[in-house]
Write a protein that holds these residues in place. Structure first.
Motif, PDB file in Angstrom:
ATOM      1  N   LEU A 112       2.680 -12.531   0.149  1.00 29.82           N
ATOM      2  CA  LEU A 112       3.657 -13.398   0.428  1.00 29.82           C
ATOM      3  C   LEU A 112       4.283 -13.627  -1.119  1.00 29.82           C
ATOM      4  N   GLN A 113       5.109 -14.547  -1.672  1.00 32.57           N
ATOM      5  CA  GLN A 113       5.452 -15.350  -2.542  1.00 32.57           C
ATOM      6  C   GLN A 113       6.650 -16.540  -2.546  1.00 32.57           C
ATOM      7  N   PRO A 114       5.474 -17.816  -2.133  1.00 26.95           N
ATOM      8  CA  PRO A 114       6.588 -18.943  -2.492  1.00 26.95           C
ATOM      9  C   PRO A 114       6.709 -19.885  -3.168  1.00 26.95           C
ATOM     10  N   GLN A 124       6.548   0.229  14.325  1.00 24.02           N
ATOM     11  CA  GLN A 124       5.054   0.106  14.212  1.00 24.02           C
ATOM     12  C   GLN A 124       5.122  -0.050  12.003  1.00 24.02           C
ATOM     13  N   ILE A 125       5.204  -1.446  12.264  1.00 25.28           N
ATOM     14  CA  ILE A 125       5.740  -2.290  10.691  1.00 25.28           C
ATOM     15  C   ILE A 125       3.860  -2.091  10.186  1.00 25.28           C
ATOM     16  N   ASP A 126       3.362  -1.763   9.275  1.00 23.31           N
ATOM     17  CA  ASP A 126       1.576  -2.785   9.064  1.00 23.31           C
ATOM     18  C   ASP A 126       1.220  -3.393   7.874  1.00 23.31           C
ATOM     19  N   THR A 127       2.759  -3.507   6.992  1.00 25.79           N
ATOM     20  CA  THR A 127       3.124  -4.427   5.702  1.00 25.79           C
ATOM     21  C   THR A 127       4.072  -5.233   5.364  1.00 25.79           C
ATOM     22  N   ILE A 128       3.953  -7.157   5.537  1.00 24.66           N
ATOM     23  CA  ILE A 128       5.113  -7.300   5.625  1.00 24.66           C
ATOM     24  C   ILE A 128       5.055  -8.649   4.267  1.00 24.66           C
ATOM     25  N   THR A 129       6.638  -7.873   3.833  1.00 25.72           N
ATOM     26  CA  THR A 129       6.461  -8.873   2.278  1.00 25.72           C
ATOM     27  C   THR A 129       7.867 -10.001   2.812  1.00 25.72           C
ATOM     28  N   ILE A 130       7.645 -11.388   2.209  1.00 23.16           N
ATOM     29  CA  ILE A 130       8.113 -11.973   2.135  1.00 23.16           C
ATOM     30  C   ILE A 130       8.448 -12.779   0.741  1.00 23.16           C
ATOM     31  N   PRO A 163       0.940  -1.398   0.182  1.00 22.77           N
ATOM     32  CA  PRO A 163      -0.138   0.173  -0.310  1.00 22.77           C
ATOM     33  C   PRO A 163       0.376   1.712  -0.155  1.00 22.77           C
ATOM     34  N   GLN A 164       0.305   2.579  -0.575  1.00 27.63           N
ATOM     35  CA  GLN A 164       1.576   3.510  -0.724  1.00 27.63           C
ATOM     36  C   GLN A 164       1.461   4.696   1.031  1.00 27.63           C
ATOM     37  N   GLY A 165       2.556   4.228   0.623  1.00 29.19           N
ATOM     38  CA  GLY A 165       2.659   5.230   2.203  1.00 29.19           C
ATOM     39  C   GLY A 165       2.627   3.496   3.463  1.00 29.19           C
ATOM     40  N   ALA A 166       3.168   2.937   3.112  1.00 26.75           N
ATOM     41  CA  ALA A 166       3.324   1.976   4.318  1.00 26.75           C
ATOM     42  C   ALA A 166       4.593   1.671   4.610  1.00 26.75           C
ATOM     43  N   ARG A 167       4.781   1.008   6.014  1.00 26.21           N
ATOM     44  CA  ARG A 167       5.902   0.640   7.014  1.00 26.21           C
ATOM     45  C   ARG A 167       5.895  -0.420   6.594  1.00 26.21           C
ATOM     46  N   LEU A 168       7.047  -1.118   5.666  1.00 27.52           N
ATOM     47  CA  LEU A 168       7.580  -2.375   5.401  1.00 27.52           C
ATOM     48  C   LEU A 168       8.416  -2.925   5.959  1.00 27.52           C
ATOM     49  N   ALA A 169       7.658  -4.381   5.881  1.00 29.72           N
ATOM     50  CA  ALA A 169       9.074  -5.080   6.696  1.00 29.72           C
ATOM     51  C   ALA A 169       9.538  -5.837   5.470  1.00 29.72           C
ATOM     52  N   MET A 175      11.041 -17.913  -0.849  1.00 27.96           N
ATOM     53  CA  MET A 175      11.052 -18.942  -0.195  1.00 27.96           C
ATOM     54  C   MET A 175      10.264 -19.587  -0.362  1.00 27.96           C
ATOM     55  N   GLY A 176      10.359 -21.079  -0.034  1.00 34.09           N
ATOM     56  CA  GLY A 176       9.474 -22.547   0.335  1.00 34.09           C
ATOM     57  C   GLY A 176       8.345 -21.977   1.064  1.00 34.09           C
ATOM     58  N   GLY A 177       7.259 -22.534   0.986  1.00 34.95           N
ATOM     59  CA  GLY A 177       6.209 -22.092   1.803  1.00 34.95           C
ATOM     60  C   GLY A 177       6.526 -22.543   2.537  1.00 34.95           C
ATOM     61  N   PRO A 178       6.739 -23.968   3.142  1.00 30.79           N
ATOM     62  CA  PRO A 178       6.864 -24.194   4.573  1.00 30.79           C
ATOM     63  C   PRO A 178       7.936 -23.385   5.335  1.00 30.79           C
ATOM     64  N   LEU A 179       8.627 -22.829   5.262  1.00 32.29           N
ATOM     65  CA  LEU A 179       9.617 -21.634   5.361  1.00 32.29           C
ATOM     66  C   LEU A 179       9.042 -20.471   6.191  1.00 32.29           C
ATOM     67  N   ILE A 180       8.065 -20.344   4.507  1.00 35.03           N
ATOM     68  CA  ILE A 180       7.175 -18.781   5.363  1.00 35.03           C
ATOM     69  C   ILE A 180       6.576 -18.879   6.514  1.00 35.03           C
ATOM     70  N   ARG A 181       5.663 -20.184   6.154  1.00 30.65           N
ATOM     71  CA  ARG A 181       4.781 -20.550   7.596  1.00 30.65           C
ATOM     72  C   ARG A 181       5.766 -20.702   8.531  1.00 30.65           C
ATOM     73  N   HIS A 182       6.521 -20.990   8.429  1.00 27.47           N
ATOM     74  CA  HIS A 182       7.640 -21.646   9.588  1.00 27.47           C
ATOM     75  C   HIS A 182       8.076 -19.208  10.953  1.00 27.47           C
ATOM     76  N   ILE A 183       8.446 -18.485   9.295  1.00 36.03           N
ATOM     77  CA  ILE A 183       8.693 -17.754   9.516  1.00 36.03           C
ATOM     78  C   ILE A 183       7.237 -16.567  10.310  1.00 36.03           C
ATOM     79  N   LEU A 184       6.297 -17.120   9.948  1.00 35.08           N
ATOM     80  CA  LEU A 184       5.038 -16.086  10.101  1.00 35.08           C
ATOM     81  C   LEU A 184       4.564 -17.152  11.897  1.00 35.08           C
ATOM     82  N   THR A 185       4.782 -18.393  11.962  1.00 36.65           N
ATOM     83  CA  THR A 185       4.439 -18.853  13.105  1.00 36.65           C
ATOM     84  C   THR A 185       5.282 -18.526  14.216  1.00 36.65           C
TER      85      THR A 185
END
Length: 235
Positions: free
Chosen positions: A121-123, A88-94, A18-24, A97-107
């Motif tokens: 997310l782009q697994p 104050q992050i409001d948006t995360i991009t990952i 999103p425009q103006g996002a605080r991104l990680a 990576m593989g889907g299982p790793l993305i899931r692990h990171i989020l968990t």
């Protein structure tokens, strides 16, 4: 590719920030994605997180080279540990990576997700396990894209925080609720290839002296789902 000229894959990911996002951006490598968004004044603040020293140093160098230090910071950390409360992050991009790793990171990072409104997310593989995590953690898929680049097929999953209950059918979880509705040529080509791979795997398992029953059943179920989705293509 560099921060001023992203690949089609990262351009697609960035389009949903999103425009103006605080991104990680987690697993940021050279920080090309957040740097591009900062250069184009798309984000107000960004964190480029990397768990490996080499890519972390690449990200630092890119940020310094482009003089983006006021808007972008690189951090050496594991997954969402790169995010600090003051960000104050409001948006995360990952991405990438593989889907299982993305899931692990989020968990592993529930505290860092507080206040986050959007995940992009782009697994590379295992998209279904990502969709399953989203459905069970108050994130609803609001957009999806599939694209082919340099001989690879990529799916981008966009999910926004929600208070409503989220449920996906086995078909929606495997193929994506938006992608299966659209059935683009890239989508069809991907699943035709996957159907052939699955059929070959089943044939090999059936020839084994002791067939792996659970794996065989899962593969046969997947084949039926793919055949069902592809059966009405072009009708």
């Amino acid at each position: 590719m560099d921060a001023k000229q992203l690949s089609a894959r990262l351009t697609t990911v960035g389009a949903f920030v999103p425009q103006g996002a605080r991104l990680a951006d987690i697993g940021s490598d050279h920080a090309y994605l957040p740097a591009n968004l900062a250069l184009n004044q798309r984000i107000s603040y960004g964190v480029a997180g990397e768990v490996v020293k080499g890519p972390f140093e690449n990200a630092q160098h890119e940020i310094e080279k482009l003089r983006l230090g006021d808007h972008l910071v690189a951090r050496l950390a594991d997954g969402l540990a790169a995010i600090q409360p003051g960000d104050q992050i409001d948006t995360i991009t990952i991405a990438g990576m593989g889907g299982p790793l993305i899931r692990h990171i989020l968990t592993q990072g529930p505290a860092a997700l507080i206040g986050v409104q959007r995940l992009v997310l782009q697994p590379n593989v295992g998209e279904a396990t990502v969709r399953d995590w989203l459905a069970h953690n108050q994130f609803k898929i609001t957009a999806e894209r599939i694209l082919a680049e340099d001989g690879h097929t990529y799916e981008v999953i966009v999910a926004d925080r929600t208070t409503e209950s989220v449920h996906y059918t086995p078909t929606e979880q495997l193929f994506g609720p938006f992608l299966v509705a659209e059935k683009s040529p890239v989508f069809v080509a991907k699943w035709q290839r996957e159907l052939q791979r699955s059929q070959s795997a089943v044939a090999q398992m059936q020839q084994a002296k002791v067939a792996p029953t659970a794996h065989l059943a899962a593969a046969e179920t997947k084949i039926k789902l793919i055949e069902g989705v592809l059966s009405d293509v072009g009708k």
